[in-house]
Design a protein around this motif. Structure first.
Motif, PDB file in Angstrom:
ATOM      1  N   GLY A 135      -8.365  41.989  13.724  1.00 28.37           N
ATOM      2  CA  GLY A 135      -8.413  43.282  12.957  1.00 28.37           C
ATOM      3  C   GLY A 135      -7.337  43.887  12.377  1.00 28.37           C
ATOM      4  N   HIS A 136      -7.218  45.177  12.066  1.00 24.63           N
ATOM      5  CA  HIS A 136      -6.196  45.531  11.202  1.00 24.63           C
ATOM      6  C   HIS A 136      -5.181  46.300  11.886  1.00 24.63           C
ATOM      7  N   LYS A 137      -3.799  46.332  11.778  1.00 23.78           N
ATOM      8  CA  LYS A 137      -2.713  47.128  12.366  1.00 23.78           C
ATOM      9  C   LYS A 137      -2.579  48.670  12.143  1.00 23.78           C
ATOM     10  N   PHE A 138      -2.783  49.204  13.258  1.00 28.61           N
ATOM     11  CA  PHE A 138      -2.698  50.613  13.061  1.00 28.61           C
ATOM     12  C   PHE A 138      -1.256  51.322  13.646  1.00 28.61           C
ATOM     13  N   TYR A 139      -1.060  52.647  13.083  1.00 18.29           N
ATOM     14  CA  TYR A 139       0.146  53.312  13.210  1.00 18.29           C
ATOM     15  C   TYR A 139      -0.049  54.745  13.699  1.00 18.29           C
ATOM     16  N   PHE A 140       0.538  55.332  14.608  1.00 17.42           N
ATOM     17  CA  PHE A 140       0.598  56.711  14.962  1.00 17.42           C
ATOM     18  C   PHE A 140       0.762  57.492  13.792  1.00 17.42           C
ATOM     19  N   GLY A 141       0.079  58.841  13.789  1.00 16.83           N
ATOM     20  CA  GLY A 141       0.357  59.581  12.789  1.00 16.83           C
ATOM     21  C   GLY A 141       0.726  60.977  13.243  1.00 16.83           C
ATOM     22  N   LYS A 142       0.183  62.127  13.167  1.00 16.99           N
ATOM     23  CA  LYS A 142       0.624  63.245  13.587  1.00 16.99           C
ATOM     24  C   LYS A 142      -0.198  63.746  14.865  1.00 16.99           C
ATOM     25  N   PHE A 143       0.643  64.606  15.663  1.00 16.24           N
ATOM     26  CA  PHE A 143       0.120  64.895  16.686  1.00 16.24           C
ATOM     27  C   PHE A 143      -0.206  66.468  16.911  1.00 16.24           C
ATOM     28  N   LYS A 144      -1.021  67.135  17.402  1.00 12.36           N
ATOM     29  CA  LYS A 144      -1.377  68.689  17.246  1.00 12.36           C
ATOM     30  C   LYS A 144      -1.661  68.989  18.796  1.00 12.36           C
ATOM     31  N   TRP A 145      -0.962  69.939  19.491  1.00  8.02           N
ATOM     32  CA  TRP A 145      -1.295  70.353  20.609  1.00  8.02           C
ATOM     33  C   TRP A 145      -2.228  71.735  20.676  1.00  8.02           C
ATOM     34  N   PHE A 146      -2.974  71.668  21.657  1.00  8.11           N
ATOM     35  CA  PHE A 146      -3.831  72.857  21.723  1.00  8.11           C
ATOM     36  C   PHE A 146      -4.121  73.188  22.999  1.00  8.11           C
ATOM     37  N   GLY A 147      -3.967  74.426  23.687  1.00  9.38           N
ATOM     38  CA  GLY A 147      -4.049  74.904  25.006  1.00  9.38           C
ATOM     39  C   GLY A 147      -2.718  75.026  25.885  1.00  9.38           C
ATOM     40  N   ASN A 148      -1.550  74.725  25.244  1.00 10.84           N
ATOM     41  CA  ASN A 148      -0.462  74.940  25.774  1.00 10.84           C
ATOM     42  C   ASN A 148       0.295  76.132  25.670  1.00 10.84           C
ATOM     43  N   THR A 149       0.366  77.004  26.898  1.00  9.09           N
ATOM     44  CA  THR A 149       1.106  78.167  26.733  1.00  9.09           C
ATOM     45  C   THR A 149       2.558  78.187  27.469  1.00  9.09           C
ATOM     46  N   LYS A 150       2.667  77.337  28.536  1.00  8.24           N
ATOM     47  CA  LYS A 150       3.866  77.390  29.262  1.00  8.24           C
ATOM     48  C   LYS A 150       5.018  76.631  28.511  1.00  8.24           C
ATOM     49  N   TYR A 151       4.592  75.726  27.632  1.00  6.66           N
ATOM     50  CA  TYR A 151       5.814  74.831  26.643  1.00  6.66           C
ATOM     51  C   TYR A 151       5.434  75.006  25.373  1.00  6.66           C
ATOM     52  N   ARG A 152       6.286  74.725  24.694  1.00  6.87           N
ATOM     53  CA  ARG A 152       6.289  75.088  23.055  1.00  6.87           C
ATOM     54  C   ARG A 152       5.890  73.696  22.383  1.00  6.87           C
ATOM     55  N   SER A 153       5.241  73.433  21.400  1.00  3.62           N
ATOM     56  CA  SER A 153       4.514  72.220  20.821  1.00  3.62           C
ATOM     57  C   SER A 153       5.823  71.114  20.520  1.00  3.62           C
ATOM     58  N   GLY A 154       6.773  71.894  20.202  1.00  2.19           N
ATOM     59  CA  GLY A 154       8.044  71.131  19.911  1.00  2.19           C
ATOM     60  C   GLY A 154       8.589  70.362  21.236  1.00  2.19           C
ATOM     61  N   GLN A 155       8.667  71.235  22.161  1.00  3.12           N
ATOM     62  CA  GLN A 155       9.194  70.689  23.522  1.00  3.12           C
ATOM     63  C   GLN A 155       8.286  69.432  23.938  1.00  3.12           C
ATOM     64  N   LEU A 156       7.022  69.511  23.968  1.00  4.74           N
ATOM     65  CA  LEU A 156       6.121  68.580  24.234  1.00  4.74           C
ATOM     66  C   LEU A 156       6.168  67.307  23.214  1.00  4.74           C
ATOM     67  N   ASP A 157       6.469  67.619  21.900  1.00  8.37           N
ATOM     68  CA  ASP A 157       6.744  66.454  20.962  1.00  8.37           C
ATOM     69  C   ASP A 157       8.066  65.679  21.632  1.00  8.37           C
ATOM     70  N   THR A 158       9.061  66.457  22.135  1.00  3.74           N
ATOM     71  CA  THR A 158      10.238  65.756  22.437  1.00  3.74           C
ATOM     72  C   THR A 158       9.757  64.929  23.873  1.00  3.74           C
ATOM     73  N   ILE A 159       9.301  65.385  24.644  1.00  5.82           N
ATOM     74  CA  ILE A 159       8.865  64.433  25.877  1.00  5.82           C
ATOM     75  C   ILE A 159       7.828  63.450  25.382  1.00  5.82           C
ATOM     76  N   LEU A 160       6.900  63.516  24.671  1.00  3.49           N
ATOM     77  CA  LEU A 160       5.899  62.348  24.051  1.00  3.49           C
ATOM     78  C   LEU A 160       6.714  61.492  23.429  1.00  3.49           C
ATOM     79  N   ASN A 161       7.887  61.902  22.540  1.00  2.00           N
ATOM     80  CA  ASN A 161       8.740  60.778  21.938  1.00  2.00           C
ATOM     81  C   ASN A 161       8.016  59.556  21.217  1.00  2.00           C
ATOM     82  N   ILE A 162       6.766  60.110  20.444  1.00  2.00           N
ATOM     83  CA  ILE A 162       6.271  59.232  19.673  1.00  2.00           C
ATOM     84  C   ILE A 162       6.242  59.680  18.127  1.00  2.00           C
ATOM     85  N   LYS A 163       6.926  59.116  17.407  1.00  2.00           N
ATOM     86  CA  LYS A 163       6.864  59.537  15.690  1.00  2.00           C
ATOM     87  C   LYS A 163       5.896  58.971  15.224  1.00  2.00           C
TER      88      LYS A 163
END
Length: 846
Positions: free
Chosen positions: A284-312
């Protein structure tokens, strides 16, 4: 044909049940079109030699006093019910007689034969037969049913198939036993195992981006047979192939090929005992990660979650990597840990593909945070020997606290390192209550034997030295004088009590006793250790000849003791510990040539300090963690205030009170190199790398006094020479060379050692932990600081085996090759090899 006959007999019995009824009243006839109703007046059973007659009546469902139609369904149902038990070959129900409205019935049965004995026919080895007996569960007097015979046949065939005999054939034959009065049968299990079927070749087709040899490495149990590889049997099993193929797809998935699949696989016999496997892939074809959007998070900001996820965006797509970063990352932090370490037990996260454009995949991360959970109850189950308070004091999760996953993981580690429980069986069961926002936590443990009868063996002075001792690792001193607690010993309070004797006859004897209370006072992890010993070293001559002192005898007697206090620290983190001890050793020497002070006495009063950080996950076979230890040992600087002239002092004056400084540093790491997961009910076996470095320095306060002749380092061999194991010398092992061969005869004040071991467990059963290892190590000792060069070392390598038995401790055997020349000793090193056998040996502290 017998099975078909049985079913025909059953069918015949069911269809023509009414024909077996005989009339007790000659005037009555059976009218099949108009059955008559009776009351069962009595039931008799005939033909039962083994089976209880009342049980047969009960199983039939026929009850005296019940109404019954004859002919009717109740007699048919009774036959069916009895037939289901599998105990009878023939069943008939007769009408004995009819008196008025009462009918009297008789159940006539023919019992199946019982097992007299069974035997194997064909090529079955004794050890194989013993293993099979444990699986098939055939015992004398067991009813021989068709189901039982079918189970035996399938079990035996599966046994040989799992050993690689793919074409094994198994049949069952029976022979009536003429030596018994009642029907018995002899069962013969006929085995034709055939040739062992191995994999000759494994070929991948359609793999353009990943080399075939990399894919073969993922086929854990379906690798081609290679005679030079003892760890790969190469046997072919269909279930192994089905299990291994998903690992190939997982390899592709980790490289971004999310649509990779196995189109088909074919297995071809190239000979009677060899198969060729062809696996056809579609990448098959090779795929890559795109953008991540966070829904339902109130404790931590999306930017903080992006840092923990660490997938670009633009990173190669890997579903397993995404799941690790979201749920459980063994090598670092993840989103779930972020929330669960802050009490959010009911937290949920669900990644959804929101858009696929060209070769890029965007994700929406749907989250449900829930509310923080409070710990309600904490319980322990399975400790039938260790007292509850010993376990509860190690538990980090307390009622009323916020739930934290890290606290549970740390508690599991602490319970494992106690050494009282099987680390592979430790389990944690959180019982959440979302409605109340609470959670109950249950820790499940399984006790394992941990007291030891110590048998240590080694060579010293060309003689075998043996040690006999007992160590109770879960002792209870407070119950020592309670008669009911001796079952067979007072245990359960986590204390350690040890008594040990060591000797090689007239030349050496030593006796040691020690006691450790790990929680002094019971409220804080502050430990108390006390010990005492006596040792004697001589040339083997008798003390007296004809009642007079023997002038040819040389001897050193030592008596000493110590008291120590330990404490767990909270800074820099709670893996740190500190231990301080005060020791006193008294040396009495007479014509003892191994020290500068050959005749006289010496006093050694020293203060020791240990600072350590130990995060090792298990005591016997660690897989992860590290252990750093700094040790300092100091005597008072007598020369600074006693006013002696040490330049002209005699050895007795110089060493009446020994003075020295001693420092040691060791660092040890355990790294799990593989991540194999075990099937349910089994333990995983993974390759572990152990690396360790150690440095030791013995120095002085006053140059005129010089380096102490005591406490020096002796390097080489197994590190278990036995001599002066407690004081005076420090024995450091270096495999591949003979004992103490890499240091001077008087010992050296400086020592370095570097060790690397690759370990693989054979079994992690707590009753017998066995692992193999390969090692490479290097080290040296130096007589002065001017000569010290930590890179000028003697090197060696080899392999070994370790067996840990709870009652005997660690047993080991190594074979090592020393690679370097040893000046003055041409018989060792230079590529020569030798065995090192140890029982309870630790190869020195460094």
């Amino acid at each position: 044909m017998k099975l078909n006959f049985t079913y025909i007999l059953l069918l015949f019995s069911l269809l023509f049940t009414s024909s077996v009824f005989s009339q007790g009243d000659s005037t009555s006839t059976l009218d099949y079109a108009a059955p008559k109703e009776y009351i069962i007046g009595g039931i008799e059973v005939s033909g039962a030699n083994f089976t209880d007659k009342n049980v047969i009546k009960l199983l039939s469902g026929l009850v005296v006093g019940d109404k019954i139609k004859i002919p009717g369904d109740k007699t048919t149902d009774a036959i069916k019910a009895l037939w289901k038990q599998g105990l009878f070959e023939n069943i008939k129900i007769y009408q004995d007689k009819i008196i008025g409205k009462d009918v009297f019935l008789r159940i006539d049965i023919t019992e199946r034969p019982r097992l007299s004995r069974f035997a194997f026919k064909g090529k079955v080895r004794k050890n194989e037969a013993d293993e099979i007996r444990g699986k098939i569960r055939l015992v004398r007097e067991k009813v021989v049913t068709d189901y039982a015979l079918g189970f035996v046949q399938n079990t035996v065939r599966d046994y040989f198939v799992n050993k690689g005999y793919y074409n094994a054939k198994v049949s069952i034959t029976q022979e009536a036993d003429r030596t018994t009065k009642t029907p018995h049968t002899i069962v013969y299990i006929n085995v034709a195992r055939g040739k062992k079927v191995r994999i000759k070749a494994l070929t991948f087709h359609g793999n353009n981006t990943i080399a075939s040899w990399k894919l073969r490495r993922k086929m854990e149990d379906s690798k081609p047979f290679r005679a030079y590889n003892p760890f790969n049997s190469g046997k072919y099993l269909e279930e192994n192939l089905d299990k291994d193929l998903p690992a190939v797809i997982a390899k592709y998935n980790s490289k971004g090929y999310r649509d990779a699949r196995v189109v088909r696989d074919t297995v071809t016999f190239v000979s009677r005992k060899r198969v060729k496997i062809d696996v056809y892939l579609e990448e098959g074809h090779k795929f890559y990660f795109g953008k991540f959007k966070w829904f339902g998070n109130t404790k931590y900001r999306s930017g903080q979650l992006d840092t923990i996820l660490n997938i670009k965006p633009g990173d190669v797509f890997d579903q397993s990597h995404l799941e690790q970063k979201l749920f459980n990352n063994p090598n670092g932090f993840d989103i779930s840990s972020l929330y669960m370490d802050d009490g959010y037990l009911f937290f949920q996260v669900n990644p959804q593909e929101s858009n696929i454009h060209n070769d890029t995949i965007d994700f929406d991360i749907q989250m449900y945070e829930g509310k923080q959970a409070i710990i309600n109850k904490v319980t322990v189950r399975g400790n039938d020997k260790t007292n509850d308070h010993v376990i509860y004091r190690e538990i980090r999760t307390r009622p009323g606290q916020l739930f934290r996953r890290s606290d549970i993981m740390r508690t599991t580690r602490e319970l494992a390192t106690l050494g009282y429980f099987d680390p592979e069986k430790l389990d944690v069961k959180p019982i959440p209550n979302p409605a109340e926002g609470t959670v109950d936590i249950e820790y499940v443990v399984e006790e394992k034997p941990n007291d030891q009868i110590t048998l240590s063996g080694g060579w010293g002075g060309g003689r075998l030295i043996g040690t006999l001792g007992v160590t109770f690792n879960n002792f209870s001193m407070r119950n020592f004088f309670k008669k009911d607690s001796w079952r067979p010993l007072p245990t359960g309070d986590g204390q350690r009590f040890s008594v040990q004797a060591q000797t090689n006859g007239l030349f050496y004897q030593s006796y040691n006793i020690s006691f450790t209370e790990p929680w002094l006072g019971g409220k804080k992890p502050n430990s108390l250790t006390v010990s005492a010993f006596h040792s004697s070293f001589s040339n083997g001559e008798k003390k007296k000849i004809n009642g007079e002192p023997n002038p040819n005898r040389s001897v050193m007697n030592i008596i000493g003791g110590s008291i120590g206090l330990g404490k767990r620290l909270k800074w820099p983190d709670d893996y740190f510990q500190i231990f301080a001890n005060l020791s006193y050793n008294y040396y009495d020497l007479y014509k003892y040539p191994y020290f500068v002070l050959s005749t006289g006495f010496a006093n050694d009063i020293n203060l020791g300090l240990n600072i350590s950080r130990n995060s090792v996950d298990a005591p016997i076979y660690p897989k992860n963690g590290s252990n750093f230890v700094f040790h300092g040992q100091w005597t008072p600087p007598y020369s600074a205030f006693n006013g002696k002239n040490y330049i002209d002092a005699t050895p007795q004056q110089r060493y009446k009170f020994i003075e020295y400084q001693k420092y040691k540093f060791t660092a040890e790491w355990y790294t799990q190199l593989t991540n194999q997961r075990a099937a349910e009910g089994k333990t995983s076996r993974n390759l572990v790398l152990r690396t360790k470095v150690g440095f030791g320095f013995l120095t002085y306060y006053n140059k005129d006094v010089g380096v102490s002749p005591f406490e020096r380092f002796y390097l080489g061999g197994s590190g278990l020479s036995g001599y002066q194991n407690f004081v005076a010398r420090e024995i450091i092992g270096l495999r591949g060379y003979t004992d103490n061969s890499l240091s001077s005869a008087q010992g050296d004040p400086i020592c370095s050692r570097y060790t690397m071991e690759l370990r693989y467990p054979v079994t992690l059963n707590p009753q017998a932990t066995i692992f193999v290892l390969g090692f490479a190590e290097a080290g040296n000792s130096w007589s002065s600081y001017k000569q010290y060069n930590p890179f000028q070392v003697k090197r060696s390598a080899g392999f070994g085996l370790r067996v840990f038995l709870p009652m005997f401790g660690l047993l080991g055997v190594d074979y090592g090759w020393g690679f370097d020349n040893v000046p003055g000793n041409p018989g060792i090193g230079n590529g020569k090899g030798q065995f090192h056998f140890t029982i309870g040996g630790q190869l020195g502290e460094m």
